[in-house]
Design a protein around this motif. Structure first.
Motif, PDB file in Angstrom:
ATOM      1  N   TYR A  36     -28.550  23.950  23.292  1.00 41.48           N
ATOM      2  CA  TYR A  36     -27.144  23.583  23.067  1.00 41.48           C
ATOM      3  C   TYR A  36     -26.758  23.664  21.591  1.00 41.48           C
ATOM      4  O   TYR A  36     -25.603  23.897  21.245  1.00 41.48           O
ATOM      5  CB  TYR A  36     -26.855  22.195  23.652  1.00 41.48           C
ATOM      6  CG  TYR A  36     -27.353  21.032  22.840  1.00 41.48           C
ATOM      7  CD1 TYR A  36     -26.582  20.511  21.808  1.00 41.48           C
ATOM      8  CD2 TYR A  36     -28.578  20.446  23.121  1.00 41.48           C
ATOM      9  CE1 TYR A  36     -27.023  19.431  21.063  1.00 41.48           C
ATOM     10  CE2 TYR A  36     -29.033  19.368  22.377  1.00 41.48           C
ATOM     11  CZ  TYR A  36     -28.255  18.858  21.351  1.00 41.48           C
ATOM     12  OH  TYR A  36     -28.692  17.790  20.623  1.00 41.48           O
ATOM     13  N   LYS A  62     -21.160  27.409  24.944  1.00 42.71           N
ATOM     14  CA  LYS A  62     -20.411  26.211  24.539  1.00 42.71           C
ATOM     15  C   LYS A  62     -18.924  26.417  24.804  1.00 42.71           C
ATOM     16  O   LYS A  62     -18.341  27.433  24.406  1.00 42.71           O
ATOM     17  CB  LYS A  62     -20.642  25.934  23.058  1.00 42.71           C
ATOM     18  CG  LYS A  62     -19.983  24.652  22.540  1.00 42.71           C
ATOM     19  CD  LYS A  62     -20.334  24.423  21.069  1.00 42.71           C
ATOM     20  CE  LYS A  62     -19.738  23.131  20.547  1.00 42.71           C
ATOM     21  NZ  LYS A  62     -20.090  22.902  19.121  1.00 42.71           N
ATOM     22  N   GLU A  90     -20.962  16.517  23.333  1.00 42.97           N
ATOM     23  CA  GLU A  90     -21.392  17.311  22.186  1.00 42.97           C
ATOM     24  C   GLU A  90     -22.881  17.628  22.231  1.00 42.97           C
ATOM     25  O   GLU A  90     -23.327  18.665  21.741  1.00 42.97           O
ATOM     26  CB  GLU A  90     -21.066  16.571  20.885  1.00 42.97           C
ATOM     27  CG  GLU A  90     -19.593  16.559  20.509  1.00 42.97           C
ATOM     28  CD  GLU A  90     -19.101  17.911  20.044  1.00 42.97           C
ATOM     29  OE1 GLU A  90     -19.937  18.797  19.772  1.00 42.97           O
ATOM     30  OE2 GLU A  90     -17.871  18.088  19.956  1.00 42.97           O
ATOM     31  N   THR A 124     -15.921  18.832  24.756  1.00 41.62           N
ATOM     32  CA  THR A 124     -16.940  19.871  24.596  1.00 41.62           C
ATOM     33  C   THR A 124     -17.851  19.903  25.826  1.00 41.62           C
ATOM     34  O   THR A 124     -18.324  18.848  26.284  1.00 41.62           O
ATOM     35  CB  THR A 124     -17.784  19.612  23.340  1.00 41.62           C
ATOM     36  OG1 THR A 124     -16.919  19.639  22.192  1.00 41.62           O
ATOM     37  CG2 THR A 124     -18.856  20.682  23.171  1.00 41.62           C
ATOM     38  N   TYR A 126     -20.922  22.515  28.104  1.00 39.78           N
ATOM     39  CA  TYR A 126     -21.913  23.590  28.015  1.00 39.78           C
ATOM     40  C   TYR A 126     -22.171  24.159  29.411  1.00 39.78           C
ATOM     41  O   TYR A 126     -22.246  23.406  30.400  1.00 39.78           O
ATOM     42  CB  TYR A 126     -23.220  23.073  27.429  1.00 39.78           C
ATOM     43  CG  TYR A 126     -23.105  22.636  25.992  1.00 39.78           C
ATOM     44  CD1 TYR A 126     -23.320  23.552  24.957  1.00 39.78           C
ATOM     45  CD2 TYR A 126     -22.780  21.330  25.660  1.00 39.78           C
ATOM     46  CE1 TYR A 126     -23.207  23.161  23.628  1.00 39.78           C
ATOM     47  CE2 TYR A 126     -22.667  20.932  24.335  1.00 39.78           C
ATOM     48  CZ  TYR A 126     -22.877  21.849  23.329  1.00 39.78           C
ATOM     49  OH  TYR A 126     -22.764  21.462  22.016  1.00 39.78           O
TER      50      TYR A 126
END
Length: 457
Positions: A36, A62, A90, A124, A126
């Motif tokens: 990440y 991301k 995050e 945010t 992923y």
């Protein structure tokens, strides 16, 4: 000699191996991050190409969302089986979902097409593409990310949502709001206040299979609960919650039902409009609970002007350099108005008139203060006569003087009624007298024969 031949053979083997490896390895534009912290930052609607290989078993992407909405991830993969994972935060601290990325594998084309969709708040995220740990499935894949904003009235992001009474968003009455229910935001709370007792209608449309709608009072006591289901043909539900509520503060909440997600909109409708009176005077409350102030407002076909404090104006009022007159109830006046012992005229916009004004085919004159004049008037060096009702004399005799069709006085001798025996006639000292005509004298029409005698004295 043999040593040279052996070297040449080894060189050929290396070259052929390189050619074979080059044809077997997929060519791709870029490789995604391996974790990440090195994840590839996604640009929406852009195609990314990568591959799962013996040395590249996981790819990280991301996704940064400025607001809540719908994420769509489309993949085309030449991989028999692989998996995807979706994380939030995050540091990718929470996994929201995962699945088999090659469920649509076509053994003929040796490609799969997969679409993954989910609704989330801003923040945010992923997306991870991972090799199947049990089998040696490798190959190339294409991946595209797209985003559709939910159009929320209050932008929700990770860690800053309105998921409780204490964090409820304050809303206005009679205004439409929009929100979203999703996997990481399964409830929204809104707070509204009523300035007085009222009949309230909460109209809500939910574009999801089903959801929960609640209404609570200030003390979090439940006043209403319903669980509307979407119409099979329209794909959404429509609810009208009708309540009779007292003055005070209330909460409206939309929560998730099962795994359903989607957008919704609602309006808390209350008609609070009406006249109000207190020790300072009359004021008007609008339908949303606000009040008219420092503005014009038409109510029931009449115009009113409310001062800076919100109270009606009565009597004379100068606005924008123009004078208006309001009756004791605050209604703007138009037409003829008697005030201060004088007559005034206000046009259809309520503006007081000055100078010459033509009304119903007659001319009137109003001084600079708006008062209607009568009697003799000298305007720009020309004399006119304004009768007792204020109308200008024209093509007639008034007080013994003749006034032309345009109202001007140019013939100086003064005429008067005279009598010969029992007959009346009309003339002046210059020798003129009326004969064989009809004359308007002091507002009345008189007929004169060929000898000058009046036939209808």
């Amino acid at each position: 000699m043999r040593t040279g031949q052996r070297f040449f053979k080894k060189l050929m083997v290396v070259m052929l191996t390189a050619v074979v490896m080059a044809t077997m390895l997929p060519a791709f534009v870029m490789a995604a991050g391996k974790n990440y912290t090195s994840a590839t930052l996604v640009k929406f609607n852009k195609k990314y190409t990568s591959a799962i290989t013996e040395s590249n078993k996981v790819d990280w992407y991301k996704i940064v969302l400025p607001s809540a909405g719908l994420i769509t991830v489309r993949t085309e993969a030449n991989i028999c089986r692989y998996y995807y994972y979706f994380y939030e935060g995050e540091s990718a601290e929470k996994r929201l979902s995962y699945g088999d990325g090659a469920v649509s594998w076509n053994s003929q084309t040796e490609w799969s097409n997969n679409t993954y969709q989910t609704r989330v708040t801003g923040g945010t995220y992923y997306f991870q593409v991972v090799k199947d740990s049990n089998y040696a499935y490798y190959g190339e894949y294409n991946i595209t990310f797209s985003f559709e904003d939910a159009g929320e009235s209050f932008t929700e992001k990770l860690g800053s949502t309105n998921n409780s009474f204490g964090a409820a968003n304050t809303i206005a009455l009679n205004k439409k709001y929009q929100g979203q229910i999703c996997d990481n935001d399964n409830m929204d709370y809104f707070k509204f206040s009523l300035p007085s007792d009222a009949s309230v209608t909460i109209s809500a449309s939910a574009y999801m299979t089903r959801c929960n709608l609640y209404v609570y009072d200030l003390y979090e006591y439940q006043l209403h609960h319903s669980e509307p289901w979407a119409n099979g043909s329209t794909g959404y539900s429509r609810s009208d919650i009708k309540l009779q509520l007292n003055k005070g503060t209330y909460y409206f909440a939309v929560t998730r039902a099962s795994t359903c997600e989607g957008i919704y909109n609602f309006t808390v409708s209350v008609d609070l409009s009406g006249w109000q009176h207190d020790s300072k005077g009359w004021w008007y409350r609008n339908s949303d609970g606000s009040y008219a102030a420092f503005e014009w407002k038409q109510i029931d076909g009449k115009w009113y002007y409310f001062d800076l404090a919100g109270y009606i104006t009565t009597g004379w009022k100068q606005l924008g350099g123009r004078w208006y007159f309001f009756d004791t109830n605050g209604a703007m006046q138009t037409g003829w108005i008697a005030a201060r012992g004088q007559w005034y005229y206000f046009d259809t916009n309520g503006v007081m008139q000055t100078g010459w004004v033509k009304l119903s085919g007659k001319w009137y004159y109003f001084d600079t203060n708006g008062a209607m004049l009568t009697g003799w008037l000298c305007d720009d060096g020309v004399w006119y006569f304004l009768k007792s009702d204020g109308s200008m004399a024209a093509k007639e005799y008034c007080n013994g003087y003749w006034f032309n069709v345009d109202g001007t006085w140019t013939y100086k001798p003064r005429a008067s009624w005279r009598k010969s025996g029992s007959k009346w006639w009309y003339g002046d000292n210059a020798g003129w007298f009326a004969q064989s005509q009809t004359l308007k004298i002091d507002g009345r029409n008189y007929k004169f024969d060929s000898k000058g005698y009046c036939t209808n004295p």
